[in-house]
Scaffold this motif. Structure first.
Motif, short mmCIF file in Angstrom:
data_model
loop_
_atom_site.label_atom_id
_atom_site.label_comp_id
_atom_site.label_asym_id
_atom_site.label_seq_id
_atom_site.Cartn_x
_atom_site.Cartn_y
_atom_site.Cartn_z
N GLU A 1 0.84 -1.21 0.00
CA GLU A 1 0.00 0.00 0.00
C GLU A 1 0.88 1.27 0.00
O GLU A 1 0.53 2.27 -0.61
CB GLU A 1 -0.92 0.05 1.25
CG GLU A 1 -1.98 -1.03 1.31
CD GLU A 1 -1.44 -2.39 1.74
OE1 GLU A 1 -0.61 -2.44 2.67
OE2 GLU A 1 -1.82 -3.40 1.13
N SER A 2 2.00 1.21 0.71
CA SER A 2 2.88 2.39 0.74
C SER A 2 3.46 2.64 -0.65
O SER A 2 3.54 3.78 -1.11
CB SER A 2 4.04 2.18 1.72
OG SER A 2 3.56 1.98 2.99
N LEU A 3 3.85 1.56 -1.32
CA LEU A 3 4.40 1.73 -2.67
C LEU A 3 3.33 2.26 -3.63
O LEU A 3 3.62 3.09 -4.49
CB LEU A 3 4.98 0.40 -3.20
CG LEU A 3 6.45 0.18 -2.85
CD1 LEU A 3 6.66 -0.06 -1.38
CD2 LEU A 3 7.06 -0.96 -3.65
N GLU A 4 2.10 1.81 -3.43
CA GLU A 4 1.00 2.31 -4.28
C GLU A 4 0.81 3.81 -4.05
O GLU A 4 0.60 4.57 -4.99
CB GLU A 4 -0.32 1.59 -3.95
CG GLU A 4 -0.36 0.12 -4.36
CD GLU A 4 -0.42 -0.08 -5.87
OE1 GLU A 4 -0.52 0.91 -6.60
OE2 GLU A 4 -0.29 -1.24 -6.31
N LEU A 5 0.93 4.22 -2.78
CA LEU A 5 0.79 5.64 -2.46
C LEU A 5 1.93 6.44 -3.10
O LEU A 5 1.71 7.51 -3.70
CB LEU A 5 0.80 5.82 -0.93
CG LEU A 5 0.76 7.24 -0.40
CD1 LEU A 5 -0.52 7.94 -0.82
CD2 LEU A 5 0.90 7.25 1.12
N PHE A 6 3.15 5.91 -3.02
CA PHE A 6 4.30 6.59 -3.63
C PHE A 6 4.09 6.70 -5.14
O PHE A 6 4.44 7.70 -5.76
CB PHE A 6 5.60 5.83 -3.35
CG PHE A 6 6.00 5.77 -1.90
CD1 PHE A 6 5.40 6.59 -0.97
CD2 PHE A 6 6.99 4.89 -1.48
CE1 PHE A 6 5.77 6.54 0.38
CE2 PHE A 6 7.37 4.83 -0.14
CZ PHE A 6 6.76 5.65 0.79
N ARG A 7 3.52 5.65 -5.71
CA ARG A 7 3.29 5.67 -7.16
C ARG A 7 2.30 6.79 -7.53
O ARG A 7 2.50 7.52 -8.50
CB ARG A 7 2.76 4.31 -7.63
CG ARG A 7 2.47 4.27 -9.10
CD ARG A 7 2.14 2.87 -9.61
NE ARG A 7 1.69 2.95 -10.98
CZ ARG A 7 0.43 3.10 -11.34
NH1 ARG A 7 -0.52 3.14 -10.43
NH2 ARG A 7 0.11 3.22 -12.62
#
Ligand code: SF4
Length: 230
Positions: free
Chosen positions: A210-216
């Motif tokens: 989820e954090s990587l999705e947010l960064f994306r």
């Protein structure tokens, strides 16, 4: 020096069946680096003679399409140009992995038409580079490499390993302001590894998906083609 050869890879060169050549030596000391043997202990790893590499490539002409050159930092290798000339002469596409610290070498390789793909690590915001690389860095040179690569006319990508204790929303926003408008950007999931330079990364847990999705989402504002590489 040439220290390793992975005879086939389906993941290192996007869209191509390739092999990977590992070059020793690096001017950075990233704590999470899992090629620490190539960075520090390369004297203990036997050299692979260039002739052996070329013979191998000759024997794979109809089987492999590309050659990845990685490290360490391959642009520090003094025989890189003659090596790449030989590889190109055999008809292979060449992908260079670089930390971007040596724009002069990148420019020279581009001028000589020895590259078909460049993957540059943009490790963090430029302000956080000393912390992440444990090295003195030259912001001007890093920015020059980014511009050179963006204007190179060849395929390329920028990429960031999402190091859990360093990369956050602000870091991603800052990185993307440096590479604004780039063709491709990858957020790469961090993986703990027992060989890392800084032992604290041996067992560190990666950030959640989820954090990587947010960064994306944050990156997409400045780089349309941002993907997560798990
Ligand atoms: S991760 Fe850092 S230290 Fe390791 S090879 Fe790449 S630039 Fe060098």
């Amino acid at each position: 020096m040439i220290k390793g050869l992975q005879k086939v890879t389906l993941i290192d060169y996007p869209g191509k069946i390739a092999c990977t050549i590992f070059i020793s030596g690096c001017n950075f000391r990233c704590g999470y680096c899992y090629n620490s043997d190539l960075v520090f202990n390369s004297k203990n790893i036997p050299n692979i003679p260039e002739k052996e590499i070329i013979e191998f490539l000759k024997s794979r002409i109809n089987l492999l399409e590309g050659v990845c050159i990685t490290g360490g930092e391959p642009t520090l290798y003094k025989n890189l140009v003659p090596l790449l000339k030989k590889i190109k002469k055999l008809g292979y596409c060449v992908k260079l992995d670089t930390n971007g610290s040596n724009p002069e070498a990148i420019q020279d390789l581009l001028n000589k038409k020895l590259l078909d793909y460049i993957a540059m690590d943009v490790k963090s915001s430029l302000d956080s580079y000393p912390k992440i690389t444990n090295s003195k860095i030259n912001k001007v040179k890093l920015r020059k490499s980014i511009e050179l690569i963006k204007n190179s006319g060849i395929d390329y990508e920028f990429r960031t390993t999402v190091v859990p204790d360093i990369i956050n929303k602000n870091e991603v926003a800052s990185i993307c302001s440096e590479i604004r408008g780039a063709k491709k950007y990858f957020l790469q999931q961090f993986m703990a590894n027992e060989k890392t330079i800084d032992k604290k990364y041996n067992s560190m847990r990666p950030l959640k998906k989820e954090s990587l999705e947010l960064f994306r989402e944050i990156a997409l504002d400045q780089v349309e083609n941002t993907k997560i590489r798990a």
